[in-house]
Design an enzyme around this catalytic site. Structure first.
Site, PDB file in Angstrom:
ATOM      1  CG  ASN A 141      -2.241  -0.687   0.930  1.00 52.81           C
ATOM      2  OD1 ASN A 141      -2.598  -0.864  -0.240  1.00 52.81           O
ATOM      3  ND2 ASN A 141      -2.954  -1.088   1.948  1.00 52.81           N
ATOM      4  CG  ASP A 184      -3.365  -7.164   6.628  1.00 54.56           C
ATOM      5  OD1 ASP A 184      -2.138  -7.062   6.687  1.00 54.56           O
ATOM      6  OD2 ASP A 184      -4.102  -6.946   7.615  1.00 54.56           O
TER       7      ASP A 184
END
Length: 742
Positions: A622, A657
């Site tokens: 990210n 996640d």
């Protein structure tokens, strides 16, 4: 008006004109750099000719590049000859610049996108390493070899070459890469041009003052250019950096300002380093601000799409606070309730709800707030501003924040007043057809006319459940005309099943006259199969017909087409129980499945396995490639993990996640094998994004669900502790929960 330089003109005269213009630009840029040397008596920290040639190779089609490069080389050689005199070494310098530009342009073609060459910091880093460092170093080494320079002057020559090429590329290269070709003067805005010129004059004046009066002047210049990077668009900011670099060089060459210098070779190089310290941070700031502006624009577009989807919806939609205040309403809802939006936002839904329906609505809302249900649908009555009552079908879901605190309700309100009125009309009609009197024929005619005009299918039968009447909607649904169906048993006329391919419905209700009104459950999802092969999702009711004396003379069946409403309910149900990114079940769906397995472990003494799977190094993806890359990685890993599952396994995304896996009727050893396959698959997966490859991993924790271990909070804690131990042991592995020793 437009000027085409690096575009693809088809006519030879256009290509020749472009070559002449580029040659003139190369001549002017080279002349400027050489004049700085003449005025200052020292080597210039800027060299622009190579930058121009590099961008020509990058942006020009290969079949047109030789002519344009030849023009650039000619302009550079002419300027060298004019200032330095005829010397074969000058021609060698030009050829080295040309070769360096070709290599740099080829590298940029391989590393950057032509339509968006500097769209991120990663693009700028590729640009910097390739043509801002590698090709200047190669050019300097080639010049040392060609000119056969030896001794103590080798380092001085090489460092001078490299530094001047790097500064020239950083100053001019981004401007040429970002400048649109062809140049269209009609696209220039006077307001934007005025703002740019004002900022340029302001920064030039501030730069002069910093160089002349301020300590650490180049630090002050960096601050000035940072301000420009924040204020101006990316392309304008890079152009302003170029002009400021040229202006500083010109001020130093003309002696308008003086900066402490050193005469030895390393000292001269050190004098030029501030140019890099001015340009590099300014470039980074300009790209960061451009990314911020694009992200802000993306968020604004998303908000606009949501606002339009709500505002222009055909059904009433509203955002309602947990206290019942209308936060946002659309036009359809205002029209349904008869209130202007501003006036409606001053009210609560309790104030305009019919008193008989308020308690039911509040009870459902309380269940939603407690988390007992994910959504609910009810029929209720509202008061319009005029005082009239409007019937509505209300569907409500709840949006929570990251801490699971309720933020607001999403309410979808459909006006069903016409449907309610139709039901009342049907009821009155059914009562009227039970009257056996002298006006029976007229009543039947009136009934037939009315039934022909309504939207539901209506079928009348005699006491033996044989068809006596069908309205046009019933004919269309069944695929049979009234004349064909008359006298046939109702059970033979209607073929109804549970779902499109499900088992047929028991026809006992269609064969025997009902004692009272009969309606199947909505959850049965009944489907009517017509004679022509079409299917319709339906809901029906059967009402007995009696005379005034109570004699049973037949029944009336009313069939409603509920295809659209079922589709809407399925979409709402799917959205409430699935993750929109990975299409996996979400936390709410996972919690339901877990409760079922916990109950099964107690009632049937079955053993199940619970596993938590947490991705390792996901945040780095990210942070490095952006959230779009992170989202794509999550989708790919979700699909990858599903390939390693058994048919009965249940994989869910809990958020971020984090994933959870439930394996029904599974020994711990077998569950460990399944999870080990998942961990190995994720650890070995290489994720590609925009030319970069990322490697992530997975850590997993397992625990056994059994009759002795069947408390939801405890098994979740056990799996979480095991996952933590797996991460603590080095990540990329799994751990099985072991109870602490007593």
């Amino acid at each position: 008006m437009s000027v085409e330089l690096l575009s693809s003109p088809d006519r030879p005269q256009n290509r020749l004109l472009s070559a002449l213009i580029l040659g003139a630009i190369a001549f002017a840029l080279t002349l400027f750099c050489l004049e700085l040397i003449v005025f200052s008596g020292r080597i210039s920290p800027l060299w622009f000719a190579t930058s121009l040639m590099t961008v020509v190779v990058f942006r020009t089609p290969s079949r047109h590049a030789p002519l344009l490069l030849l023009a650039c080389a000619a302009g550079t050689a002419l300027a060298n000859g004019l200032i330095l005199g005829p010397n074969p070494a000058n021609l060698l310098f030009t050829l080295i610049n040309l070769l360096q530009g070709i290599v740099g342009g080829v590298l940029l073609r391989a590393l950057l996108k032509r339509h968006a060459p500097l769209n991120s910091l990663l693009d700028w880093l590729r640009f910097m390493l390739s043509v801002g460092l590698l090709t200047p170093l190669l050019g300097g080494l080639l010049a040392l070899w060609v000119l056969n320079i030896s001794g103590s002057g080798r380092f001085s020559f090489l460092s001078t070459w490299v530094i001047s090429e790097v500064i020239g590329m950083l100053a001019l290269g981004p401007v040429l890469l970002l400048m649109p070709w062809p140049l269209r003067t009609s696209a220039l805005s006077l307001r934007r041009l005025a703002e740019f010129l004002f900022t340029l004059l302001l920064t030039l004046g501030a730069t002069w003052l910093a160089l002349r009066f301020m300590p650490w002047p180049f630090t002050c210049i960096v601050v000035i250019l940072f301000w420009c990077a924040v204020r101006l668009p990316k392309r304008d900011a890079f152009l302003l950096f170029l002009l400021n670099a040229c202006a500083v060089s010109l001020m130093l060459a003309l002696g308008l300002v003086t900066v402490e210098t050193r005469n030895n070779a390393p000292g001269q190089i050190a004098n030029w380093v501030p140019f890099l310290l001015v340009l590099i941070p300014s470039h980074v700031m300009a790209l960061v601000m451009d990314a911020f502006r694009r992200e802000k624009h993306h968020i604004s577009e998303s908000e606009t799409r949501f606002r339009h989807a709500m505002e222009y919806s055909a059904i009433g939609m509203a955002l309602v606070s947990p206290e019942g205040v209308w936060l946002q309403v659309n036009n359809s809802l205002c029209q349904t309730l008869g209130f202007p939006a501003a006036e409606l936002r001053k009210l609560t839904f309790q104030q305009i709800t019919h008193p008989d329906d308020l308690e039911n609505d509040l009870q459902h809302a309380d269940k939603l707030l407690r988390g007992d249900v994910d959504a609910y649908t009810i029929e209720k009555r509202y008061f319009r501003k005029s005082g009239d009552i409007v019937w509505a079908r209300l569907t409500v879901s709840l949006v929570r924040d990251a801490a699971r605190h309720p933020l607001y309700f999403i309410a979808q309100i459909i006006d069903i007043s016409a449907l309610k009125q139709s039901e009342q009309t049907n009821r009155r009609l059914m009562e009227r057809i039970t009257l056996a009197n002298d006006a029976l024929f007229q009543e039947k005619e009136r009934m037939a006319i009315t039934l022909d005009s309504i939207g539901e299918a209506v079928i009348s039968t005699d006491s033996e459940m044989r068809v006596t009447f069908m309205n046009p909607v019933a004919e269309k649904m069944s695929g049979r005309r009234e004349q064909e169906a008359a006298g046939q048993p109702l059970s033979a006329l209607l073929q109804i099943s549970h779902g499109r391919h499900g088992t047929p419905v028991e026809n006992l209700l269609l064969r025997r006259l009902p004692v009272e009104k009969t309606t199947p459950d909505l959850d049965d999802e009944l489907v009517l199969h017509a004679a022509d092969g079409t299917v319709v999702e339906i809901h029906y009711s059967i009402t007995p017909l009696r005379t005034l004396e109570g004699e049973e003379i037949g029944a009336v069946m009313v069939i409603q087409d509920v295809s659209e409403s079922r589709k809407m309910m399925k979409r709402l149900s799917y959205s409430a129980l699935h993750d929109t990114l990975t299409r996996l079940p979400n936390r709410a769906s996972f919690e339901r499945q877990l409760q079922r397995l916990l109950s099964d472990a107690v009632e049937r003494q079955h053993q199940h396995v619970l596993a938590f799977i947490d991705l390792d190094k996901f945040k780095a993806v990210n942070d490095t490639a952006g959230h779009a890359a992170g989202d794509a990685l999550l989708r790919e890993l979700a699909e990858l993990m599903q390939h390693a599952l058994r048919g009965s396994d249940f994989l869910a995304r809990l958020g971020g996640d984090e994933f959870a896996l439930l394996m029904p009727e599974c020994p711990l050893a077998q569950g460990r094998e399944v999870v080990q396959r998942i961990v190995a698959a994720v650890n070995g997966y290489a994720f590609s994004w925009q030319g970069a490859v990322f490697q992530v991993g997975a850590s997993a924790g397992l625990t056994q669900i059994s009759a002795d271990n069947n408390i939801g909070a405890e098994v979740l804690s056990q799996a979480d502790i095991a996952c933590y131990n797996a991460k603590k042991a080095g990540r990329g592995r799994l751990a099985v929960y072991a109870p602490p020793a007593r």
